[in-house]
Enzyme design. Structure first.
Site, PDB file in Angstrom:
ATOM      1  N   SER A   5      14.776  21.060  59.010  1.00 21.20           N
ATOM      2  CA  SER A   5      14.680  22.520  59.035  1.00 21.20           C
ATOM      3  C   SER A   5      14.466  23.043  57.628  1.00 21.20           C
ATOM      4  O   SER A   5      14.878  22.396  56.649  1.00 21.20           O
ATOM      5  CB  SER A   5      15.974  23.116  59.601  1.00 21.20           C
ATOM      6  OG  SER A   5      16.055  24.516  59.381  1.00 21.20           O
ATOM      7  N   TYR A  35      25.257  23.139  57.453  1.00 18.83           N
ATOM      8  CA  TYR A  35      23.990  22.926  58.157  1.00 18.83           C
ATOM      9  C   TYR A  35      22.904  22.490  57.177  1.00 18.83           C
ATOM     10  O   TYR A  35      22.170  21.522  57.437  1.00 18.83           O
ATOM     11  CB  TYR A  35      23.568  24.202  58.874  1.00 18.83           C
ATOM     12  CG  TYR A  35      22.250  24.067  59.614  1.00 18.83           C
ATOM     13  CD1 TYR A  35      22.153  23.279  60.752  1.00 18.83           C
ATOM     14  CD2 TYR A  35      21.107  24.738  59.169  1.00 18.83           C
ATOM     15  CE1 TYR A  35      20.948  23.148  61.437  1.00 18.83           C
ATOM     16  CE2 TYR A  35      19.904  24.613  59.843  1.00 18.83           C
ATOM     17  CZ  TYR A  35      19.833  23.816  60.975  1.00 18.83           C
ATOM     18  OH  TYR A  35      18.637  23.687  61.640  1.00 18.83           O
TER      19      TYR A  35
END
Length: 321
Positions: free
Chosen positions: A159, A185
């Protein structure tokens, strides 16, 4: 087929566009997290191209429903379901021990995002454990099958969130510092890229290569832990893809990209991403800390050490829900 002789694809391409003209008959693929979101669409494209596809999922009932729909929509009856919970490494070992024969494509697609503070029984922060360590363990456990294939690929869904954090080697599980879900994350997504980089370096001579990718802005269950106002603002401000478009880069890396030592380790919109100091529009580019070869080597050694420690411990309580 490689990038040099393939059609041109971009942000609007779908996974089915990418596999048009590609024949995967006789090839075997395993897709993690393939009961929802872009995992379903990646699996659909691979099945449509003739591959035998195994859906590795936590909820096998949902997986069986997905498999039935994929068989019906693609005409390929060779779609299977196996249980996998990346936070429970016993299920990783069970999957690998039950696997028989070669594995041509491993699509590390499953992931969690911005969760509240959760930990595995080993005390591992959940996002790092699921997004990186579980997939690291899976790839290593399946390495004999990948090697047997002779020209296998590992596709790792990362990501643009990787830009928010490198690997926190001094405190990867937020034991010392207060938990920050965004940094956790980001660290896990940086780990995805570093894993692909180091896996290619270590395994290319065995016929196994890897690359990571940014699927784009796709709004799925992945964002279920976001503040609703933040999510609504993001949807207004950033480019959005459908799940079919979001799966395109996964399938491009699996079927068309040129992989190997010295080739790009991170893709977006079906092409290698530019190396940037700051992510453009919150979506585009890969930052240098995700391509640091020394960090990739250090992360690999840390991951091996953590898995060795986990394997030596007795089974403990159930995982948090």
């Amino acid at each position: 087929m490689t990038e040099t002789d393939s059609p041109t694809f971009g942000a609007d391409s779908t996974a089915l566009d990418v596999v048009e003209g590609v024949d995967l008959s006789g090839r075997r693929a395993l897709v993690t997290g393939a009961s929802s979101g872009i995992g379903v669409e990646a699996a659909r494209a691979l099945a449509a191209a003739g591959a035998q596809v195994t859906l590795a999922v936590r909820d096998t009932a949902a997986g069986e429903r997905t498999a039935a729909e994929l068989r019906a929509s693609t005409g390929n009856d060779d779609v299977r379901v196996v249980h996998l919970d990346l936070a429970d490494l016993a299920t990783v070992r069970e999957l690998a021990s039950a696997w028989s024969g070669p594995l041509d494509l491993l699509i590390n697609n499953a992931g969690i995002m911005h969760t509240p503070e959760l930990r595995t029984p080993d005390g591992w922060e959940m996002q790092f454990a699921v997004n990186h360590l579980g997939h690291f363990a899976l790839a290593n456990a399946l390495l004999p099958a990948l090697t047997e294939a002779g020209d296998a690929r590992i596709v790792v869904v990362s990501s643009s969130g990787h830009a928010s954090s490198g690997i926190r080697f001094d405190d990867p599980f937020f034991v010392r510092d207060a938990y920050d879900r965004g940094l956790a994350y980001g660290q896990s997504k940086t780990a995805n890229v570093l894993f692909a980089l180091e896996a290619t370096r270590r395994w290319a001579d065995r016929g196994v290569t890897a690359a990571a990718l940014m699927p784009g802005g796709i709004w799925t269950k992945l964002q279920r832990h976001w503040d609703p106002e933040v999510l609504a603002d993001m949807k207004r401000r950033f480019p959005t893809k459908t799940p079919e478009q979001g799966a395109a880069t996964s399938v491009f890396v699996a079927t068309r990209a040129t992989l190997g030592p010295g080739t790009p380790a991170y893709y977006e919109d079906c092409h290698p991403a530019d190396v940037v100091d700051e992510i453009v529009d919150g979506v585009h580019g890969v930052v240098p800390h995700a391509l640091d070869e020394a960090a990739a080597h250090r992360l690999w050694e840390l991951s091996e050490s953590l898995l060795a420690d986990e394997a030596s411990r007795p089974a403990e309580a159930e995982l948090p829900t």
